[in-house]
Design an enzyme around this catalytic site. Structure first.
Site, PDB file in Angstrom:
ATOM      1  N   ASP A 237       0.845  -1.195   0.000  1.00 22.28           N
ATOM      2  CA  ASP A 237       0.000   0.000   0.000  1.00 22.28           C
ATOM      3  C   ASP A 237       0.879   1.244   0.000  1.00 22.28           C
ATOM      4  OD1 ASP A 237      -2.017   1.856   0.308  1.00 22.28           O
ATOM      5  OD2 ASP A 237      -2.657   1.163   2.290  1.00 22.28           O
ATOM      6  N   GLY A 263      -2.214  -4.729  -1.703  1.00 23.73           N
ATOM      7  CA  GLY A 263      -2.269  -3.285  -1.704  1.00 23.73           C
ATOM      8  C   GLY A 263      -3.219  -2.736  -0.659  1.00 23.73           C
ATOM      9  N   HIS A 264      -3.771  -1.556  -0.951  1.00 20.67           N
ATOM     10  CA  HIS A 264      -4.615  -0.829  -0.007  1.00 20.67           C
ATOM     11  C   HIS A 264      -5.873  -1.613   0.345  1.00 20.67           C
ATOM     12  CE1 HIS A 264      -6.045   2.771   2.015  1.00 20.67           C
ATOM     13  NE2 HIS A 264      -7.141   2.796   1.290  1.00 20.67           N
ATOM     14  N   PHE A 265      -6.501  -2.209  -0.656  1.00 21.40           N
ATOM     15  CA  PHE A 265      -7.715  -3.004  -0.436  1.00 21.40           C
ATOM     16  C   PHE A 265      -7.352  -4.486  -0.447  1.00 21.40           C
ATOM     17  CE2 PHE A 265      -9.727   0.980  -1.964  1.00 21.40           C
ATOM     18  CZ  PHE A 265     -10.580   1.193  -0.896  1.00 21.40           C
TER      19      PHE A 265
END
Length: 294
Positions: A237, A263-265
């Site tokens: 992320d 990553g972020h999600f």
């Protein structure tokens, strides 16, 4: 076990939420981030509903919850936290574990500051509480807008909620993007394109500095409470970077930190692994909850 799609009214505003699991099971409150909604938990909820009462609300201004215009509602993180606290009271949650991600982190941690006796454990998935967790490049335009909100500084911030900006939040740091369902960012982008969202989202981004100001208080809460904490963190992320996950160990030496190749999600690619980690963690460390409604 099926997911129920419900709504209730808090302060005159409709709150949409997803709920699954036995009503008397240990409760887990899932708090989503920007720019999504309880939709981000669509794969996780069925993995946990066999053992937990899982509840995922849409914050006001997001998803299917009410989205009054910015002049008609105070879009601040303090207000969203207060609404969330009232929401839990209304549906009979007296003690619960928290899952926090992105915007859900300052909302959930404000709730924990106000009502520490209610929070039995915290699962943080790229839900930040430390300055070293702020990715420099991703946060530069946001911090510039916070410091001096005007049309020039607002322009790059507005791009964050465009289709391309939202897609980037899902795709960056993911090595095999064929694992990502593009419905996710198209779903979010459609909701972010609704009338009134410009004022809503600029208000919240403009208020984000208040969360950073609270980081010392969040950290003091961790030290005082030693709340059981599991960090399941997308290590790639660029918004909330891996140092933010490792920082929890400074105040919570017994915290369990897992850096995932995501990553972020992270739920988009690692829901099964995250679900298993949460189940194991809560089985070992979740304080037995007061029965709902007591």
């Amino acid at each position: 076990m099926g997911t129920h799609y419900r709504s209730t009214t808090v302060r005159g505003h409709e709150i949409h939420y997803r709920e699954a699991g036995p009503a008397d099971a240990p409760a887990l409150l899932l708090l989503h981030g920007f720019p999504t909604s309880s939709h981000m938990f669509r794969d996780l909820i069925p993995l946990l509903a066999h053992r937990y009462r899982v509840i995922a609300p849409d914050h006001i201004g997001f998803g299917r919850s009410a989205a009054p215009s910015a002049p008609d509602f105070t879009y601040s993180f303090a207000e969203l936290a207060d609404v969330t606290a009232e929401f839990t009271e209304q549906i009979g949650l007296t003690r619960f574990a928290l899952y926090i991600q992105d915007y859900g982190a300052p909302i959930g941690l404000r709730l924990a500051l106000a009502h520490p006796e209610r929070v039995t454990a915290i699962v943080t998935q790229n839900g930040n509480a430390y300055e070293e967790g702020l990715g420099a490049d991703a946060w530069a335009p946001v911090l510039a807008y916070i410091a001096d909100p005007n049309e020039k500084t607002a322009a790059p911030v507005r791009e964050i909620r465009s289709l391309d900006g939202i897609k980037w939040q899902y795709t960056h740091g993911v090595s095999d993007q064929s694992l990502l369902n593009p419905d996710a960012w198209h779903h979010d982008a459609a909701l972010m394109a609704r009338d009134g969202q410009d004022g809503i989202q600029l208000s919240l981004i403009g208020d984000y500095g208040s969360n950073i100001d609270l980081y010392p208080e969040f950290q003091a809460y961790f030290r005082a409470s030693q709340v059981p904490l599991l960090a399941v963190w997308g290590a790639h992320d660029q918004i909330f970077v891996r140092d933010g996950a490792l920082a929890f160990l400074r105040d919570l030496p017994e915290a369990e930190v897992h850096l995932l190749p995501a990553g972020h999600f992270a739920l988009e690619t690692h829901a099964a692994q995250i679900g298993a980690l949460i189940d194991d963690f809560l089985t070992r460390r979740h304080t037995a909850p007061v029965p709902s409604g007591s």
